[in-house]
Enzyme design. Structure first.
Site, PDB file in Angstrom:
ATOM      1  N   ASN A  75       1.176  -1.752   0.140  1.00 13.78           N
ATOM      2  CA  ASN A  75       0.359   0.260  -0.080  1.00 13.78           C
ATOM      3  C   ASN A  75       0.552   1.094   0.501  1.00 13.78           C
ATOM      4  O   ASN A  75       1.711   1.169   0.516  1.00 13.78           O
ATOM      5  CB  ASN A  75      -0.465   0.308   1.127  1.00 13.78           C
ATOM      6  CG  ASN A  75      -0.886  -0.030   2.469  1.00 13.78           C
ATOM      7  OD1 ASN A  75       1.073  -0.803   2.846  1.00 13.78           O
ATOM      8  ND2 ASN A  75      -1.215   0.039   3.153  1.00 13.78           N
ATOM      9  N   GLU A 107       0.779   5.432   0.853  1.00  7.56           N
ATOM     10  CA  GLU A 107      -0.413   6.797   1.199  1.00  7.56           C
ATOM     11  C   GLU A 107      -0.188   7.703   0.638  1.00  7.56           C
ATOM     12  O   GLU A 107       1.194   7.601  -0.256  1.00  7.56           O
ATOM     13  CB  GLU A 107      -0.578   6.081   2.310  1.00  7.56           C
ATOM     14  CG  GLU A 107      -1.377   4.982   2.644  1.00  7.56           C
ATOM     15  CD  GLU A 107      -1.788   4.521   4.399  1.00  7.56           C
ATOM     16  OE1 GLU A 107      -0.652   5.869   5.397  1.00  7.56           O
ATOM     17  OE2 GLU A 107      -1.560   3.788   4.746  1.00  7.56           O
ATOM     18  N   CYS A 144      -3.986   0.705  -2.374  1.00  6.58           N
ATOM     19  CA  CYS A 144      -4.019  -0.482  -1.329  1.00  6.58           C
ATOM     20  C   CYS A 144      -3.158  -1.119  -2.430  1.00  6.58           C
ATOM     21  O   CYS A 144      -2.790  -1.481  -3.570  1.00  6.58           O
ATOM     22  CB  CYS A 144      -5.488  -1.314  -1.535  1.00  6.58           C
ATOM     23  SG  CYS A 144      -6.662  -0.343  -0.464  1.00  6.58           S
ATOM     24  N   GLU A 204      -3.480  -4.671  -2.689  1.00  4.13           N
ATOM     25  CA  GLU A 204      -3.630  -5.346  -3.539  1.00  4.13           C
ATOM     26  C   GLU A 204      -3.673  -5.052  -4.482  1.00  4.13           C
ATOM     27  O   GLU A 204      -3.294  -5.493  -5.767  1.00  4.13           O
ATOM     28  CB  GLU A 204      -4.627  -6.017  -3.174  1.00  4.13           C
ATOM     29  CG  GLU A 204      -5.450  -7.232  -1.850  1.00  4.13           C
ATOM     30  CD  GLU A 204      -5.555  -5.885  -0.738  1.00  4.13           C
ATOM     31  OE1 GLU A 204      -5.108  -4.700  -0.817  1.00  4.13           O
ATOM     32  OE2 GLU A 204      -6.351  -6.150   0.274  1.00  4.13           O
ATOM     33  N   CYS A 226     -10.360  -4.399   1.371  1.00  2.67           N
ATOM     34  CA  CYS A 226     -11.031  -3.719   0.919  1.00  2.67           C
ATOM     35  C   CYS A 226     -12.474  -3.821  -0.140  1.00  2.67           C
ATOM     36  O   CYS A 226     -12.128  -4.742  -1.722  1.00  2.67           O
ATOM     37  CB  CYS A 226     -11.354  -2.515   0.909  1.00  2.67           C
ATOM     38  SG  CYS A 226     -10.271  -1.573  -1.101  1.00  2.67           S
ATOM     39  N   CYS A 256     -10.938  -3.554  -4.067  1.00  2.56           N
ATOM     40  CA  CYS A 256     -10.002  -4.328  -4.469  1.00  2.56           C
ATOM     41  C   CYS A 256     -10.621  -6.111  -4.113  1.00  2.56           C
ATOM     42  O   CYS A 256     -10.424  -6.421  -5.625  1.00  2.56           O
ATOM     43  CB  CYS A 256      -8.909  -4.542  -3.105  1.00  2.56           C
ATOM     44  SG  CYS A 256      -7.810  -2.993  -2.407  1.00  2.56           S
TER      45      CYS A 256
END
Ligand code: THU
Length: 158
Positions: free
Chosen positions: A62, A64, A73, A75, A112, A115
């Protein structure tokens, strides 16, 4: 009116050694990939590893951003990288591992919704189930297709 029930089948393992050698290798790649996380805001480091039909493993972590929605993310970082670098290959499986305070989370981190939707896209593209391996310190879960973690996948274009 009919009341219907949906069941999903998944496996739970106590340790990485219970996984098949190729799933274990994928899980270990996800664990290593978490070190590539850039998380100055959440300090929640997630690693993801995608196994392609060629056997190749591609990873992501991930990333940010101070403008929060601009981050991504682990994934999707892994899948978009794999999709862009190997457009002709299918994604067979993805493993995910998350660290908090420098330690692997006890329970598996679950992806999430966004994803899961991206997993669904690549599963549809390949026409074969994509397996999902979620790695926690105390247990590991394996799901056998994206439908099991994203029931009623959007497919109205069919
Ligand atoms: N995150 C992931 O990378 N994958 C997940 O499955 C859940 C959340 C990231 C997004 C953000 O950088 C941090 O974890 C905290 O939500």
């Amino acid at each position: 009116m009919k009341s219907l029930e949906l069941k999903i089948r998944y496996s739970e393992y106590d340790s990485l050694d219970e996984l098949s050698p190729r799933d274990k290798a994928l899980a270990e790649a996800a664990l290593r990939a978490a070190s590539g996380a850039y998380t100055p805001y959440s300090h929640f480091n997630v690693g993801a590893a995608v196994r392609l039909s060629t056997g190749e493993i591609e990873t992501g972590a991930n990333q940010e951003n101070i403008a929060y929605p601009s981050g991504l993310c682990a994934e999707r970082t892994a899948m978009f990288h794999a999709g862009a670098a190997y457009p002709g290959s299918d994604m067979e499986a993805i493993a995910i591992a998350a660290n908090q305070n420098g330690r692997l989370c006890a329970s598996p981190a679950t992806p999430c919704g966004a994803c899961r939707q991206v997993m669904a896209e690549y599963q549809t593209k390949s026409g074969k189930p994509m397996e999902i391996i979620l790695v926690g310190a105390e247990k590991i879960w394996k799901f056998y297709k994206v439908d099991d973690i994203l029931p009623f996948i959007f497919d109205s274009l069919k």
